[in-house]
Design an enzyme around this catalytic site. Structure first.
Site, short mmCIF file in Angstrom:
data_model
loop_
_atom_site.label_atom_id
_atom_site.label_comp_id
_atom_site.label_asym_id
_atom_site.label_seq_id
_atom_site.Cartn_x
_atom_site.Cartn_y
_atom_site.Cartn_z
N THR A 1 19.78 1.41 -16.68
CA THR A 1 18.95 2.57 -16.97
C THR A 1 19.56 3.81 -16.33
O THR A 1 20.14 3.76 -15.25
CB THR A 1 17.52 2.37 -16.47
OG1 THR A 1 17.53 2.17 -15.05
CG2 THR A 1 16.87 1.16 -17.14
N THR B 1 8.35 7.88 -9.17
CA THR B 1 7.98 6.63 -8.51
C THR B 1 7.49 5.61 -9.53
O THR B 1 6.61 5.89 -10.34
CB THR B 1 6.85 6.88 -7.48
OG1 THR B 1 7.24 7.92 -6.59
CG2 THR B 1 6.55 5.62 -6.70
N GLU C 1 12.44 -7.20 -3.02
CA GLU C 1 11.54 -6.82 -1.92
C GLU C 1 10.80 -8.02 -1.33
O GLU C 1 9.82 -7.85 -0.61
CB GLU C 1 10.54 -5.75 -2.39
CG GLU C 1 11.18 -4.40 -2.60
CD GLU C 1 10.21 -3.30 -2.95
OE1 GLU C 1 10.60 -2.13 -2.88
OE2 GLU C 1 9.04 -3.61 -3.31
N ASP D 1 6.80 12.88 -11.18
CA ASP D 1 6.92 11.86 -10.13
C ASP D 1 7.65 10.66 -10.73
O ASP D 1 7.15 10.03 -11.66
CB ASP D 1 5.52 11.45 -9.64
CG ASP D 1 5.55 10.48 -8.47
OD1 ASP D 1 6.65 10.02 -8.10
OD2 ASP D 1 4.47 10.16 -7.94
N ALA E 1 4.39 -5.62 -7.47
CA ALA E 1 3.06 -5.30 -8.02
C ALA E 1 3.17 -4.36 -9.20
O ALA E 1 2.48 -4.51 -10.21
CB ALA E 1 2.18 -4.71 -6.92
N GLY F 1 4.59 -1.22 -4.50
CA GLY F 1 5.53 -2.32 -4.32
C GLY F 1 6.15 -2.63 -5.66
O GLY F 1 5.46 -2.66 -6.69
N LYS F 2 7.47 -2.83 -5.69
CA LYS F 2 8.14 -3.06 -6.97
C LYS F 2 7.55 -4.26 -7.71
O LYS F 2 7.41 -4.24 -8.93
CB LYS F 2 9.64 -3.23 -6.76
CG LYS F 2 10.33 -2.02 -6.16
CD LYS F 2 11.84 -2.16 -6.16
CE LYS F 2 12.39 -2.01 -7.54
NZ LYS F 2 12.17 -0.68 -8.13
N ALA G 1 0.87 -1.17 0.00
CA ALA G 1 0.00 0.00 0.00
C ALA G 1 0.91 1.22 0.00
O ALA G 1 1.77 1.36 0.87
CB ALA G 1 -0.89 0.00 1.23
N ASP H 1 10.22 0.30 -12.47
CA ASP H 1 9.38 -0.90 -12.47
C ASP H 1 8.57 -0.99 -13.75
O ASP H 1 8.38 -2.09 -14.30
CB ASP H 1 8.43 -0.89 -11.26
CG ASP H 1 9.16 -0.74 -9.95
OD1 ASP H 1 10.33 -1.17 -9.87
OD2 ASP H 1 8.56 -0.19 -9.01
#
Length: 291
Positions: A205, A236, A136, A234, A41, A38-39, A11, A240
């Site tokens: 990367t 974030t 993770e 962002d 997900a 979460g990386k 979450a 991933d």
């Protein structure tokens, strides 16, 4: 073909800040967003949104049913996500006005995944399928070894960087994906150069500067790739998104460099959005963006 992803489910609590918090500083957030992250997900959602067939292997707590449902909505096969006696993992994400972030993670259920679940999930796998891993959860090395022995292609995103995990997983890895800082950490902690790592393909990367591909077949020379120029809000989940799209492209039979170009476009579009898994673009978004 199927992409099996042993990965975290979190979450995400994302706070918008004028700048990242300094030691001892108290700072008022200008916004708060809650979402799926979460990386693991993020990578599963990205691969699914890139038209890959994705089966996620992981765990949530009793409070995590919403996360499993959200992943299902995005097209991820969730049959091998266990509910365990631990809180669902979560992350506190601080994002500044330039889109840079700092993240605090509580592992929770991600470190309580049942030990037999990987073997159960991979029992249906076939030669040529993909196993996707990151750092993770636990059991990456066991999963990588099992998948390698079964003839699966193992893609390992060595993040967050963990030297011990990297040493155990890399010998069973076909494609290693990491950012420039993680690459420096890997080479420094192992004392090895690229040929000695024993991985046939390494993708590094470099954010807005694109990145580089190193392959044994090309003598490890750096093959540069670019990323579209965008204004980030962002960062974030951008890495991933890149990895998930890369896996989906390869799973769909794309040549490696074409899959990297697709992944770079998706990562660039991702940084123009706020959030993690919930913000990951699909192929139509990518087409409509013109990137």
């Amino acid at each position: 073909m199927t992409i099996y992803n042993l990965g975290s489910i979190n979450a995400d609590l994302s706070y918008a800040l004028p700048h990242l918090v300094a030691p001892g500083e108290t700072l008022a957030a200008t916004d708060l967003r809650r979402g799926l992250g979460g990386k693991g997900a993020n990578m599963s959602v990205a691969a699914a949104r890139a038209a890959g067939r994705v089966l996620h292997i992981g765990a949530v707590g009793a409070d995590g049913g919403w996360a499993v449902e959200r992943m299902m909505e995005y097209g991820v096969d969730t049959r091998h996500i266990a509910t365990v006696d631990a809180p669902t993992g979560h992350a506190i994400i601080m994002v500044d006005s330039h889109g840079e972030n700092s993240i605090i993670i509580h592992r929770g259920a991600n470190y309580a995944i049942p030990k037999d679940i990987v073997a159960q999930a991979l029992s249906d796998a076939s030669t040529g399928d993909i196993l996707l891993l990151q750092n993770e959860t636990l059991m990456q090395a066991e999963a990588a070894r099992m998948a390698h022995d079964m003839g699966l292609r193992v893609i390992y995103a060595a993040a967050p960087f963990d030297a011990e995990a990297a040493r155990e997983v890399i010998p069973h890895t076909d494609i290693l994906v990491l950012n420039a800082i993680e690459m420096e950490q890997l080479l420094a902690t192992t004392g090895m150069d690229l040929p000695k790592l024993g991985v046939g393909c390494v993708i590094v990367t470099e954010g807005r500067y694109g990145g580089r591909l190193h392959r044994a077949e090309n003598g490890w020379a750096a093959e540069r790739f670019e990323t579209p120029k965008v204004e980030p809000v962002d960062t974030t989940g951008a890495g991933d998104t890149f990895t998930g799209y890369l896996a989906a492209g390869l799973d769909r039979g794309m040549p490696l460099q074409q899959a990297i170009r697709l992944a770079s476009r998706a990562g660039a579009l991702m940084v123009t959005r706020h959030g993690a898994a919930d913000a990951i673009p699909d192929l139509k978004d990518l087409q409509d963006s013109g990137l």
